[in-house]
Design a protein around this motif. Structure first.
Motif, PDB file in Angstrom:
ATOM      1  N   PRO A   7      -4.033  -3.743  11.228  1.00  0.00           N
ATOM      2  CA  PRO A   7      -4.038  -2.856  10.077  1.00  0.00           C
ATOM      3  C   PRO A   7      -3.064  -3.342   9.023  1.00  0.00           C
ATOM      4  CG  PRO A   7      -3.872  -1.633  12.134  1.00  0.00           C
ATOM      5  CD  PRO A   7      -3.709  -3.061  12.472  1.00  0.00           C
ATOM      6  N   ALA A   8      -3.490  -3.262   7.783  1.00  0.00           N
ATOM      7  CA  ALA A   8      -2.639  -3.770   6.711  1.00  0.00           C
ATOM      8  C   ALA A   8      -1.315  -3.042   6.638  1.00  0.00           C
ATOM      9  CB  ALA A   8      -3.385  -3.637   5.370  1.00  0.00           C
ATOM     10  N   ALA A   9      -1.303  -1.770   7.060  1.00  0.00           N
ATOM     11  CA  ALA A   9      -0.083  -0.975   6.937  1.00  0.00           C
ATOM     12  C   ALA A   9       1.062  -1.522   7.757  1.00  0.00           C
ATOM     13  CB  ALA A   9      -0.362   0.476   7.336  1.00  0.00           C
ATOM     14  N   VAL A  10       0.766  -2.234   8.843  1.00  0.00           N
ATOM     15  CA  VAL A  10       1.833  -2.706   9.697  1.00  0.00           C
ATOM     16  C   VAL A  10       2.270  -4.113   9.337  1.00  0.00           C
ATOM     17  CG1 VAL A  10       1.041  -1.265  11.577  1.00  0.00           C
ATOM     18  CG2 VAL A  10       0.251  -3.624  11.453  1.00  0.00           C
ATOM     19  N   GLN A  11       1.744  -4.655   8.261  1.00  0.00           N
ATOM     20  CA  GLN A  11       2.106  -6.029   7.907  1.00  0.00           C
ATOM     21  C   GLN A  11       3.114  -6.081   6.771  1.00  0.00           C
ATOM     22  OE1 GLN A  11      -1.512  -8.222   7.185  1.00  0.00           O
ATOM     23  NE2 GLN A  11      -2.598  -7.018   8.708  1.00  0.00           N
ATOM     24  N   THR A  12       3.483  -4.971   6.200  1.00  0.00           N
ATOM     25  CA  THR A  12       4.374  -4.962   5.052  1.00  0.00           C
ATOM     26  C   THR A  12       5.537  -4.024   5.323  1.00  0.00           C
ATOM     27  OG1 THR A  12       3.258  -3.124   3.993  1.00  0.00           O
ATOM     28  CG2 THR A  12       2.380  -5.323   3.557  1.00  0.00           C
ATOM     29  N   HIS A  13       6.497  -4.071   4.428  1.00  0.00           N
ATOM     30  CA  HIS A  13       7.652  -3.192   4.557  1.00  0.00           C
ATOM     31  C   HIS A  13       7.273  -1.732   4.402  1.00  0.00           C
ATOM     32  CE1 HIS A  13      10.683  -6.342   4.750  1.00  0.00           C
ATOM     33  NE2 HIS A  13       9.926  -7.005   3.901  1.00  0.00           N
ATOM     34  N   ALA A  14       6.165  -1.430   3.774  1.00  0.00           N
ATOM     35  CA  ALA A  14       5.745  -0.041   3.602  1.00  0.00           C
ATOM     36  C   ALA A  14       5.432   0.625   4.927  1.00  0.00           C
ATOM     37  CB  ALA A  14       4.534   0.033   2.682  1.00  0.00           C
ATOM     38  N   ALA A  15       5.229  -0.167   5.983  1.00  0.00           N
ATOM     39  CA  ALA A  15       4.925   0.417   7.284  1.00  0.00           C
ATOM     40  C   ALA A  15       6.125   1.163   7.849  1.00  0.00           C
ATOM     41  CB  ALA A  15       4.498  -0.666   8.259  1.00  0.00           C
ATOM     42  N   VAL A  16       7.329   0.859   7.358  1.00  0.00           N
ATOM     43  CA  VAL A  16       8.553   1.487   7.839  1.00  0.00           C
ATOM     44  C   VAL A  16       9.246   2.152   6.664  1.00  0.00           C
ATOM     45  CG1 VAL A  16      10.853   1.060   8.780  1.00  0.00           C
ATOM     46  CG2 VAL A  16       8.878  -0.110   9.755  1.00  0.00           C
ATOM     47  N   GLU A  17       9.581   3.420   6.823  1.00  0.00           N
ATOM     48  CA  GLU A  17      10.285   4.163   5.787  1.00  0.00           C
ATOM     49  C   GLU A  17      11.602   4.661   6.366  1.00  0.00           C
ATOM     50  OE1 GLU A  17       7.778   7.244   4.342  1.00  0.00           O
ATOM     51  OE2 GLU A  17       6.140   5.883   3.797  1.00  0.00           O
ATOM     52  N   VAL A  18      12.706   4.068   5.907  1.00  0.00           N
ATOM     53  CA  VAL A  18      14.031   4.467   6.367  1.00  0.00           C
ATOM     54  C   VAL A  18      14.530   5.562   5.436  1.00  0.00           C
ATOM     55  CG1 VAL A  18      16.384   3.724   6.840  1.00  0.00           C
ATOM     56  CG2 VAL A  18      14.475   2.165   7.281  1.00  0.00           C
ATOM     57  N   ARG A  19      14.630   6.781   5.956  1.00  0.00           N
ATOM     58  CA  ARG A  19      15.025   7.928   5.138  1.00  0.00           C
ATOM     59  C   ARG A  19      16.507   8.266   5.285  1.00  0.00           C
ATOM     60  NH1 ARG A  19      10.700  10.202   2.914  1.00  0.00           N
ATOM     61  NH2 ARG A  19       8.641   9.813   3.835  1.00  0.00           N
ATOM     62  N   ASP A  20      17.208   7.567   6.142  1.00  0.00           N
ATOM     63  CA  ASP A  20      18.646   7.796   6.307  1.00  0.00           C
ATOM     64  C   ASP A  20      19.336   6.445   6.445  1.00  0.00           C
ATOM     65  OD1 ASP A  20      21.224   8.529   6.994  1.00  0.00           O
ATOM     66  OD2 ASP A  20      20.598  10.184   8.264  1.00  0.00           O
TER      67      ASP A  20
END
Length: 822
Positions: free
Chosen positions: A213-226
């Motif tokens: 899946p394209a979502a897991v190939q970029t930094h957008a796949a991980v969102e660091v909120r803290d």
């Protein structure tokens, strides 16, 4: 921490010897507790190929006669075997001939001999995993691939023989929680070149990761909120894995280092953790609904941990979550429904840095202590997060197949500036007492510290993230000294100059108090500053006024002491249990009380995380058991023994000020409500002396009499007045005795004070010398006898003068207390 010598060999690319390594670790500050040689008995175990099988000649149920080719030529040997399944060629089994050593069911090492089983003599045995000490499985024979019949098991896999080194690692050395950090120390002490092993990138199936899946190939796949609690979060997708057992060497290595082998993927993450000190976590990607979030938990948010525990999370917890739910308690434990299973085909590998204090709070809140939390609590290598990700990805591909899908993720949301420190060589010499070694730069660089600039008298050093304990120049000095060897520091007598004015302040006061107390026959006690709630409850202290530790080592040491009395009570209780009833103790130390003053209170509270604390220095005297007596019957100590001890101490500390004892006022919780008094100096309260409260004696089973005195030393010292020298009179003193009938509730001390102040300036002192109670006296009264001493510096006094002054004093007592002269 358990360390594999063979693993250190691989990292160092050298074989310095076990003794040299353990000596180097000890000299470098990593204490070696034990070294265990494992696998040596495997030298006599050989690989064998199964040639044929036949039933046991006696028809023994569960036994098979197996003919194996053990490399000896001929037709091979026949061995009796109880395994339910006998593997066929080309698999090889492990054959232990006569004379070899194996483990029995109890784990004891036994030597094989020829033994007849139901009429068949077997020249050895075919071994299961647990019989060779290579695991716990006894379900079938251990099979191997890639060897040849007759080859020694250790020649086939040399890593099966090892030396396991048990280290005591202090909390300030998180780098020593991995083999890489330990190898770095060994290299520095032994002077070996050190090059960290290269980390190969994981096998990739194309730049775009076809099929992922394209979502897991970029930094957008991980969102660091803290970003404060998780400044760096890395990940890698690996596809096409096959979950199964790890190779023998990996299972054995993990087991010997105290980690249970599970599956090849989980084992790969644990191997990286033991190698680099960086915990990794593998998620089943097909169970996640992207994107992955690193955030704080919501109050009461549900989470089922990997061990099945159902938790209701706190807002302070840092979690890993997908779009639907929490999938891991960050840095502590994974979730039950997102971990790797037998059906997993796609893995998301996590490598991250989590802020240590938050991990410590979460782990203790839920009672977890995992290998991951142990390392995150002590701080992992922030700069090594991506290297550990790549190492874990490559090892998963090696052990479980599969290929990396897409670009690796590196969410570095809160970069840190490198720490730079200056090591001044003249300061090194002042601190250590010897010149810095010529190889100081080499030592620092071997430890991973970069020397950016070198001058004649200083080094500019950049500190790597794997050494969070190096924060100041003094830490650099310690690193060079410990690696160079404390035994290399020459012994020289220091130059000591006499102090111009001696000790000052509180130290001097404490020392004087100790001299006084030991001089009156007391023994010093030293008790803990921390107490248990039960000890304070026994002393009748209220829970609301106590200072509790946020992070206690144990419940028994969770409260700061508000008084020295509870600690001494424990000592007295123990003494009586050991049949030592006579106790004469004192202690001089600080107590810890909530802030009472207004100055700076609110502003200081805003500047610190904890409330301010008053820490006055107290002297506590504890007397218990029989009073010292000669040729008389034994009597327990009472209030007057404690009063006498207080007067003896204050006489030495307060100069010309004499103590007064006030029966009114609030008593401490441990004090008897009717047998105690406040200690006053110049009208100011400085302490309390009392017999022990009956409830306290009952709670602690103290059977003898006990009296306690507690003094605030700062208040006693503040009341000090220098004695005034007076020329002694050459004329005799005159004593006049009076007996007064007084109510029982009239304080004798107040009566003495009234007599002394109204008898005139010639009255030197007033003493009570007698007390009488009898049936002939009116109810509610007693008779007290007082001696009044008069003296003049100019002449001898007359009887008429003394009678007149005595009558004035008695009249004052009649008016104040309703006294009658007898």
């Amino acid at each position: 921490m358990l360390i594999s010598y063979k693993w250190l060999q691989e990292i160092l690319d050298a074989d310095p010897g076990v003794d040299a390594v353990t000596s180097a670790l000890g000299r470098g500050g990593l204490e070696v507790d034990r070294v265990t040689h494992v696998g040596a008995a495997l030298r006599s175990v050989v690989l064998a190929r199964v040639v044929a099988t036949r039933p046991h000649p006696a028809g023994k149920k569960g036994l098979t006669v197996v003919r194996v080719d053990a490399g000896g030529g001929g037709e091979g040997v026949e061995v009796a075997c109880g395994a339910p399944v006998i593997p066929a060629a080309p698999a090889l089994v492990c054959y232990a001939p006569v004379g070899a050593q194996v483990l029995d069911r109890t784990g004891a090492l036994v030597t094989l001999t020829e033994k007849a089983v139901a009429g068949f003599t077997s020249p050895g045995m075919l071994c299961a995993e647990d019989e060779l000490g290579l695991g716990s499985s006894h379900e079938g024979l251990l099979t191997v691939e890639g060897g040849r019949p007759g080859q020694s098991l250790l020649d086939w896999e040399p890593r099966l023989e090892d030396w396991i080194i048990e280290l005591s690692v202090t909390p300030n050395r998180p780098d020593a929680l991995g083999h890489l950090g330990v190898a770095r120390d060994v290299a520095a002490v032994l002077g070996l070149p050190f090059r960290p092993p290269a980390v190969a990138a994981a096998r990739a199936n194309g730049a775009n990761g076809a099929g992922a899946p394209a979502a897991v190939q970029t930094h957008a796949a991980v969102e660091v909120r803290d970003g404060d609690r998780c400044p760096r979060y890395d990940g890698q997708v690996i596809e096409g894995v096959g979950v199964g057992p790890s190779p023998l060497w990996a299972r054995v290595r993990l087991g010997r280092l105290g980690v249970r082998p599970i599956t090849n993927i989980v084992d790969a993450t644990n191997l990286v953790m033991l190698e680099r000190g960086q915990p990794l976590h593998a998620f089943d990607l097909d169970t996640l609904r992207l994107p992955i979030e690193i955030r704080r938990a919501k109050a009461g948010e549900a989470f089922v941990a990997l061990d099945g525990q159902k938790l209701s999370l706190d807002e302070d917890d840092l979690v890993i979550a997908d779009a639907d739910r929490v999938v891991a308690l960050a840095g502590v434990i994974g979730g039950a429904d997102s971990g790797v299973t037998a059906t997993t085909r796609r893995v998301f590998l996590e490598s991250a840095y989590f802020e240590p204090r938050g991990i410590r709070r979460s782990a203790r809140r839920y009672g977890f202590h995992t290998e991951a939390s142990h390392r995150f609590e002590r701080e992992v290598d922030l700069s090594g997060v991506p290297l550990s990700r790549d190492r874990g990805s490559a090892l998963i591909c090696e052990l479980a197949g599969g290929e990396a899908a897409g670009e690796p993720i590196d969410a570095y949301v809160a970069p840190r500036a490198p720490r730079r420190l200056t090591l001044r060589l003249p300061r090194y010499q002042r601190i250590i007492g010897a010149e810095a070694p010529a190889r100081a730069r080499e030592i620092l660089e071997t430890l991973g510290l970069s020397v950016l600039e070198q001058k004649a008298d200083r080094l500019l050093v950049e500190v790597p993230e794997h050494r969070p304990d190096i924060a100041e120049e003094i830490d650099l000095i310690e690193e060079v000294a410990r690696i160079a060897g404390y035994d290399q520091i020459p012994s020289r007598l220091p130059r000591v100059g006499a102090a111009p004015a001696g000790a000052r302040g509180d130290y001097r006061l404490r020392r004087r108090v100790r001299q006084i107390c030991t001089g009156i026959g007391l023994h010093e006690a030293v008790t803990y500053s921390f107490l248990s709630p039960q000890e304070l409850k026994a002393a009748r202290y209220d829970d609301g006024s106590l200072l509790r530790l946020l992070n206690p080592l144990s419940e028994e040491k969770s409260v700061m002491r508000p008084s020295l009395v509870p600690g001494l009570l424990t000592v007295v209780q123990r003494s009586q249990r050991y049949n030592v009833p006579r106790v004469r103790l004192f202690e001089v130390s600080q107590v810890f009380l909530p802030w009472q003053g207004e100055a700076g209170g609110a502003s200081q509270l805003a500047r610190v995380e904890r409330p301010p604390v008053n820490e006055p220095t107290r002297l506590t005297i504890f007397l218990a058991g029989p009073r010292d007596s000669y040729l008389t019957r034994l009597e327990d100590v009472d209030f007057y023994d404690g009063k006498g001890a207080v007067e003896a101490v204050i006489a030495e500390l307060a100069g010309s000020v004499t103590p007064a004892f006030d029966l009114s006022g609030e008593a401490p919780p441990w004090a008897h409500p009717k047998k105690g008094a406040r200690v006053l100096l110049d009208g100011r309260e400085v302490g309390y002396v009392a017999e022990l409260h009956p409830d306290v004696r009952e709670a602690l089973e103290i059977t003898s009499g006990a009296v306690v005195a507690e003094l605030d030393l700062a208040a006693v010292a503040a009341a000090y007045k220098a004695p005034v020298a007076a020329k002694p009179s050459r004329f005799p003193a005159m004593r006049h005795d009076v007996a007064l009938l007084l109510p029982l509730d009239a304080p004798a001390g107040e009566v003495i004070e009234v007599l002394r102040t109204t008898a005139g300036e010639r009255c030197e002192k007033v003493e009570m010398f007698d007390r009488y109670r009898g049936e002939e006296l009116p109810a509610g009264t007693h008779s007290l006898g007082f001696a009044l001493w008069f003296r003049s510096a100019e002449r001898t006094l007359t009887d008429d003068e003394v009678d007149k002054w005595t009558k004035a004093a008695v009249d004052a007592a009649k008016a104040r207390f309703g006294a009658q002269q007898r």
